[in-house]
Design a protein around this motif. Sequence first.
Motif: not given
Length: 269
Positions: A70-75, A96-97, A113-117, A146-150
């Motif tokens: 998908g797309q990268p994440v960052a802190v 990513a995380a 920092g993460t973004h779940l499926y 911290a993040g978009d956990l969907n």
Amino acid sequence: MLRVMTWNIRTGGRDRGGPDRLDQVVQVVDEQAPDVLALQELRGFDRDGLMATVAGRVGMTPHLARSCFGQPVAVLVRPPYRVVDAGPVRRPFHHAAARVVVATSAGPFTVLGTHLYPYSGGRRRMEADWLVAAMRRHQGPLTLIAGDLNSLDPNVDHTAQLAGMPTLYRRRHLRRSGAAVDTRAVARLLAAGFVDLWPAGNVDAPEAAGHTVPTRLGGVEFAGMRLDYLLGNAAVARRAHDCRVIRGGAAAIASDHYPLLATLDLSAG
């Protein structure tokens, strides 16, 4: 006081064939001045030095985790806070995380920092388990996810919200049978000892006050809902103040998600 913010900026702050929203993203970050910032949907940020450029504009040091599919994440971290360790969580997350450890007056502060499926609750639950395992491997006195956990809050009735969504998007939040709302990802994290900072700090607020989607850019994939979270261990939760959704101004047009910001009783170590 340490200010920590999470924000999905939608496809790198730029729309294919549409406007570039990065100026609005930078404006919001400058206005809120977080010390630690978890960003998601950083499309293109792993190329052409864009991550360093944006981080430089907001005066923060970036730690990027590239994506498998998908797309990268960052802190990002703002001086005088000092990073003592950082790196990606090496699991096949759809996005990513990124793990960053910051020196504070109360000891190491580990932020993941993460973004779940987005498309399947079962896959989100698996990714949540990977987050728990990562935090246990790097257990510190202060930890935060911290993040978009969907994922939806397991302590809220979402029946009315989901009923008005198109079937394609409603399915993302239902168990495979279609008979129950799938909140397993957040439930796994809460069961592991994390505290959801928004409801913990807003006991008397209406549930809708915590919704992080949609903004004025939001589409049919969203009902009014909370998909973005700051989840701290007990030590972080005791130090948390003023967890709130940032609305209005540039935040209403910079992304389809609003930022979520909390203040922690911590200083640089």
